[in-house]
Design a protein around this motif. Structure first.
Motif, PDB file in Angstrom:
ATOM      1  N   SER A  58     -54.835 -12.073 -23.930  1.00  0.00           N
ATOM      2  CA  SER A  58     -54.628 -10.623 -23.885  1.00  0.00           C
ATOM      3  C   SER A  58     -54.259 -10.071 -25.254  1.00  0.00           C
ATOM      4  O   SER A  58     -54.774  -9.018 -25.682  1.00  0.00           O
ATOM      5  CB  SER A  58     -53.532 -10.283 -22.873  1.00  0.00           C
ATOM      6  N   MET A  75     -65.465  -1.112 -29.365  1.00  0.00           N
ATOM      7  CA  MET A  75     -65.135  -2.033 -28.280  1.00  0.00           C
ATOM      8  C   MET A  75     -65.194  -3.470 -28.777  1.00  0.00           C
ATOM      9  O   MET A  75     -65.752  -3.755 -29.836  1.00  0.00           O
ATOM     10  CB  MET A  75     -66.105  -1.850 -27.102  1.00  0.00           C
ATOM     11  N   GLU A 107     -64.353  -6.135 -17.256  1.00  0.00           N
ATOM     12  CA  GLU A 107     -63.183  -6.921 -17.673  1.00  0.00           C
ATOM     13  C   GLU A 107     -63.509  -8.414 -17.818  1.00  0.00           C
ATOM     14  O   GLU A 107     -64.482  -8.917 -17.249  1.00  0.00           O
ATOM     15  CB  GLU A 107     -62.044  -6.796 -16.654  1.00  0.00           C
ATOM     16  N   LEU A 159     -66.406  -5.952 -23.567  1.00  0.00           N
ATOM     17  CA  LEU A 159     -65.285  -6.060 -22.637  1.00  0.00           C
ATOM     18  C   LEU A 159     -64.497  -4.748 -22.608  1.00  0.00           C
ATOM     19  O   LEU A 159     -64.222  -4.161 -23.654  1.00  0.00           O
ATOM     20  CB  LEU A 159     -64.350  -7.199 -23.052  1.00  0.00           C
ATOM     21  N   SER A 160     -64.151  -4.326 -21.400  1.00  0.00           N
ATOM     22  CA  SER A 160     -63.313  -3.136 -21.267  1.00  0.00           C
ATOM     23  C   SER A 160     -61.830  -3.479 -21.253  1.00  0.00           C
ATOM     24  O   SER A 160     -60.984  -2.604 -21.410  1.00  0.00           O
ATOM     25  CB  SER A 160     -63.673  -2.374 -19.992  1.00  0.00           C
ATOM     26  N   GLY A 161     -61.493  -4.753 -21.070  1.00  0.00           N
ATOM     27  CA  GLY A 161     -60.106  -5.183 -21.034  1.00  0.00           C
ATOM     28  C   GLY A 161     -59.992  -6.622 -20.568  1.00  0.00           C
ATOM     29  O   GLY A 161     -60.997  -7.283 -20.264  1.00  0.00           O
ATOM     30  N   VAL A 162     -58.756  -7.109 -20.518  1.00  0.00           N
ATOM     31  CA  VAL A 162     -58.442  -8.455 -19.996  1.00  0.00           C
ATOM     32  C   VAL A 162     -57.477  -8.287 -18.841  1.00  0.00           C
ATOM     33  O   VAL A 162     -56.448  -7.611 -18.971  1.00  0.00           O
ATOM     34  CB  VAL A 162     -57.835  -9.346 -21.085  1.00  0.00           C
ATOM     35  N   HIS A 163     -57.806  -8.882 -17.669  1.00  0.00           N
ATOM     36  CA  HIS A 163     -57.004  -8.713 -16.466  1.00  0.00           C
ATOM     37  C   HIS A 163     -56.692 -10.085 -15.881  1.00  0.00           C
ATOM     38  O   HIS A 163     -57.556 -10.961 -15.829  1.00  0.00           O
ATOM     39  CB  HIS A 163     -57.771  -7.875 -15.437  1.00  0.00           C
ATOM     40  N   ALA A 168     -59.169  -4.966 -30.569  1.00  0.00           N
ATOM     41  CA  ALA A 168     -59.448  -3.572 -30.229  1.00  0.00           C
ATOM     42  C   ALA A 168     -58.803  -2.626 -31.230  1.00  0.00           C
ATOM     43  O   ALA A 168     -59.396  -1.625 -31.648  1.00  0.00           O
ATOM     44  CB  ALA A 168     -58.954  -3.264 -28.817  1.00  0.00           C
ATOM     45  N   PHE A 188     -57.230  -9.919 -27.553  1.00  0.00           N
ATOM     46  CA  PHE A 188     -58.143  -8.817 -27.217  1.00  0.00           C
ATOM     47  C   PHE A 188     -57.636  -7.496 -27.798  1.00  0.00           C
ATOM     48  O   PHE A 188     -58.388  -6.749 -28.439  1.00  0.00           O
ATOM     49  CB  PHE A 188     -58.292  -8.698 -25.702  1.00  0.00           C
ATOM     50  N   TRP A 189     -56.354  -7.184 -27.594  1.00  0.00           N
ATOM     51  CA  TRP A 189     -55.844  -5.892 -28.042  1.00  0.00           C
ATOM     52  C   TRP A 189     -55.703  -5.833 -29.561  1.00  0.00           C
ATOM     53  O   TRP A 189     -55.827  -4.762 -30.161  1.00  0.00           O
ATOM     54  CB  TRP A 189     -54.516  -5.591 -27.365  1.00  0.00           C
TER      55      TRP A 189
END
Length: 562
Positions: free
Chosen positions: A117, A1, A47, A28-32, A124, A120-121
């Motif tokens: 975003s 993660m 998030e 972080l589980s994601g960006v929203h 990841a 982040f990916w």
């Protein structure tokens, strides 16, 4: 993660804290991105939520309510983009985030949310690739370790080091365990107990249980449909997908090694059987020559011969069963010498073992192992939450390899409905342990005293007869005569509390097996008599219609005045 600190370091000034200080390492589980007044219906928690400030409403009360909703949903951080609606961070928002302990980040004017975003990916993806590369490297190292002569200790150690905890391999036949680090050996008594339970149940799926307040997972190592052993793991950290792949690799490697060992053992068993048959038939010199030619090594000069009743001729399972029988007069049993013996064969419903007397020396009793509370690298567990008490085990079937991902849906209870075509758990346990479904042992065995190898053949007939007549659940000797054995049968009948078996057997033998006359003498129904005689025969492990048995038992009863 990916953590918030990693993302901030990747973006530099494009993502920084609203209040100067160190960016925390929250995961972080994601960006929203959302401009809704209440976006929580579209969030799962964890998030980084990006907004231009439209939902804040321009008042302290609206900002505070907005932040409370995000915090309640478990949002990891709030990112405020400047330039579209706000040129600076409102003090009311800083105060609200501080009150709810929600991290507040700033995306400066001119930085697109898309940059955040993408960063982040990218992180990841790189993290997952790094885990995969590390996992492949570990799997390669474990595969190489499996090719070494000391494959088992090397593989167990490599797995424990990869997971940051401990690992142990426990053979299903009760052989010596392998555990690493060796300082965790105090866990072995509890692991043996749990492994024995799973082995009796014939469980072919992984199981989890609690040990000293910490989760443990055990995997069966299978060769075909037979369980060769169990791999027990206690991880010192949260496991990843790569960790699970490593565990599966170790299970496959151990299964392959077990299959190779089985093939080698099978060849050795055939040769050992031929040598043992030559010895029992009096051809000792031929047996010595054959043993030397096929690489079995020099034969022992003194042996104890053991024979046990068997239904299927499975000598491996029979050795485990006989090792657990009650030994006559409380003498030390054969123990590990049964598993070590290469001179064994099955014939006419009996399994024969030639045991080297050097392997029968009783081992010194080990010092009791005590758990010192410092072997496991984590704390907590069900005790802290009022769950299972420390030191107890509640095995649960699951589909995930380790406690971090386990799905403990219920206790393992194998039934014919659970596994079509397989016997129920009690029946399976009975087959493997030499017991019936009620737990009563069926197997009886006998063994000789130490004799020179050249004299083994002379003991074969006596041993065979003693094994066939040995009470179920007991290992008896052949040194005593038939009268001594008959006296023990009388003691067993007299000790039975639920019915007068002694009187029933005495009357039955007196009337030479005539049911009507015997029942009339005892003043009971003939069906009750049949039941008592059947119970007596199961208790003694003999047939009262056998003339030899009946003669010696009758004389023993007469000596008691019956």
């Amino acid at each position: 993660m990916v953590s918030l600190a990693q993302l901030s370091a990747e973006l530099g000034p494009s993502l920084h804290r609203a209040v100067p200080g160190t960016v925390p390492g929250v995961q972080l589980s994601g960006v929203h991105v959302s401009e809704l007044e209440d976006p929580t219906a579209y969030l799962e928690g964890g998030e980084l939520l990006l907004t231009t400030g439209i939902p804040l409403g321009g008042t302290a009360a609206t900002a505070s309510a907005y932040v409370r909703r995000l915090a309640a949903r478990g949002v990891a951080a709030l990112g405020l983009g400047l330039g579209e609606g706000l040129d600076s961070v409102p003090p009311a928002l800083i105060e609200a985030c501080a009150g709810e302990r929600l991290e507040l980040m700033v995306v400066p004017d001119g930085v697109p949310f898309l940059d955040v975003s993408r960063a982040f990916w990218d992180l990841a993806g790189r993290s997952g690739q790094a885990d995969l590369i590390a996992g492949l490297g570990t799997q390669t190292a474990l595969a190489r370790a499996a090719m070494r002569p000391d494959a088992l200790p090397s593989v167990v150690q490599g797995l424990a080091q990869a997971l940051g905890g401990w690992a142990a391999y426990l053979p299903a036949d009760g052989g010596a365990e392998t555990i690493w680090p060796t300082g965790s050996a105090a866990l072995l008594p509890h692991l043996r107990e749990e492994t024995a339970r799973l082995n009796r149940a014939g469980a072919h799926s992984a199981a989890t249980f609690w040990l000293h307040g910490s989760p443990v997972v055990e995997y069966p190592i299978l060769v075909g449909r037979r369980i060769e052993g169990f791999l027990a793991i206690g991880s010192g950290r949260t496991v990843t997908k790569a960790d699970r792949q490593i565990i599966m690799t170790v299970c496959v490697l151990l299964a392959l090694k077990a299959q190779q060992h089985e093939e080698l053992t099978g060849s050795s068993a055939v040769l050992g059987s031929a040598v043992a048959k030559l010895i029992v038939r009096g051809h000792v010199e031929a047996a010595r020559l054959l043993a030397a030619d096929v690489g079995l090594g020099p034969l022992p000069e003194r042996v104890r011969m053991l024979a046990a009743r068997t239904e299927d001729g499975d000598l491996r399972a029979l050795a485990v069963t006989v090792a657990g029988l009650t030994v006559e007069d409380g003498a030390p049993g054969p123990g590990a010498a049964l598993a070590m013996s290469r001179l064994r064969f099955a014939e006419d419903g009996l399994g024969f073992f030639l045991l080297d007397t050097a392997d029968l020396v009783p081992a010194a009793a080990p010092e009791p192992e005590e758990y010192d509370g410092g072997l496991l690298p984590w704390e907590g567990g069900p005790d802290a939450a009022g769950g299972s008490p420390s030191g107890t085990s509640e095995a649960r079937a699951h589909g995930e390899p380790l406690p971090a991902g386990m799905e403990a849906d219920g206790s393992i209870r194998l039934t014919t409905a659970d596994q079509p075509g397989r016997p129920a758990a009690g029946e399976q346990a009975g087959r493997e342990s030499g017991s019936d479904t009620a737990g009563r042992p069926r197997t009886g065995a006998a063994w000789t005293g130490p004799v020179p190898l050249a004299d083994a053949a002379s003991q074969a007939a006596v041993l065979r007869r003693a094994a066939l007549q040995a009470p179920a659940g007991r290992l008896v000797g052949t040194a005593g005569d038939e009268d001594s054995r008959a006296d023990r049968w009388v003691d067993a009948l007299a000790g039975y509390q639920r019915a007068d078996l002694l009187g029933a057997v005495a009357a039955y033998l007196r009337r030479r097996g005539h049911w009507e006359e015997t029942a009339r003498d005892l003043a009971i129904h003939r069906n009750s008599l049949r039941h008592r005689i059947a119970v007596a025969q199961r208790l003694l492990g003999v047939s009262l219609d056998d003339p030899d048995t009946a003669a010696h038992l009758w004389l023993a009863l007469r000596r008691r005045g019956l």
